[in-house]
Design a protein around this motif. Structure first.
Motif: not given
Length: 107
Positions: A9-13
């Motif tokens: 999720a952090v990578i996508i953000v």
């Protein structure tokens, strides 16, 4: 498993922020349709030259002025707004409507 999901999720953000900052999410300006150009000297205080433009969805006065002039503006935004209002008989930039023809000052 929760750590992996949080990491993804952090990578996508982060990736979304990178794309937004570098390429933007707003579609490129669909330059307004040009109607005609008037470059006759003016005897009034109005801008001496302008182009009549049909406003399309997504256009703003500043985006159209920058697109028509094809160079970075060398005048202040206040001057652009005042010239637009004078050329268009008191119509303010926030009152423009899609499909209508407006006079855009040339600099």
């Amino acid at each position: 498993m929760k750590k992996i999901l949080a990491f993804v999720a952090v990578i996508i953000v982060i990736y979304s922020i990178y794309i937004d900052l570098n390429f933007g999410t707003i579609p490129a300006i669909s330059h307004a349709s040009e109607v005609k150009e008037n470059t006759k000297p003016s005897t009034t205080k109005k801008s001496s030259s302008y182009k009549e433009i049909i406003i399309k969805p997504g256009d703003t006065v500043l985006s159209v002025v920058e697109g028509v002039n094809k160079i970075p503006l060398s005048v202040s935004i206040d001057k652009v707004i005042n010239d637009f209002i004078q050329l268009n008989n008191g119509i303010k930039p926030e009152e423009i409507q899609i499909g209508q023809i407006y006079k855009i000052p040339l600099y």
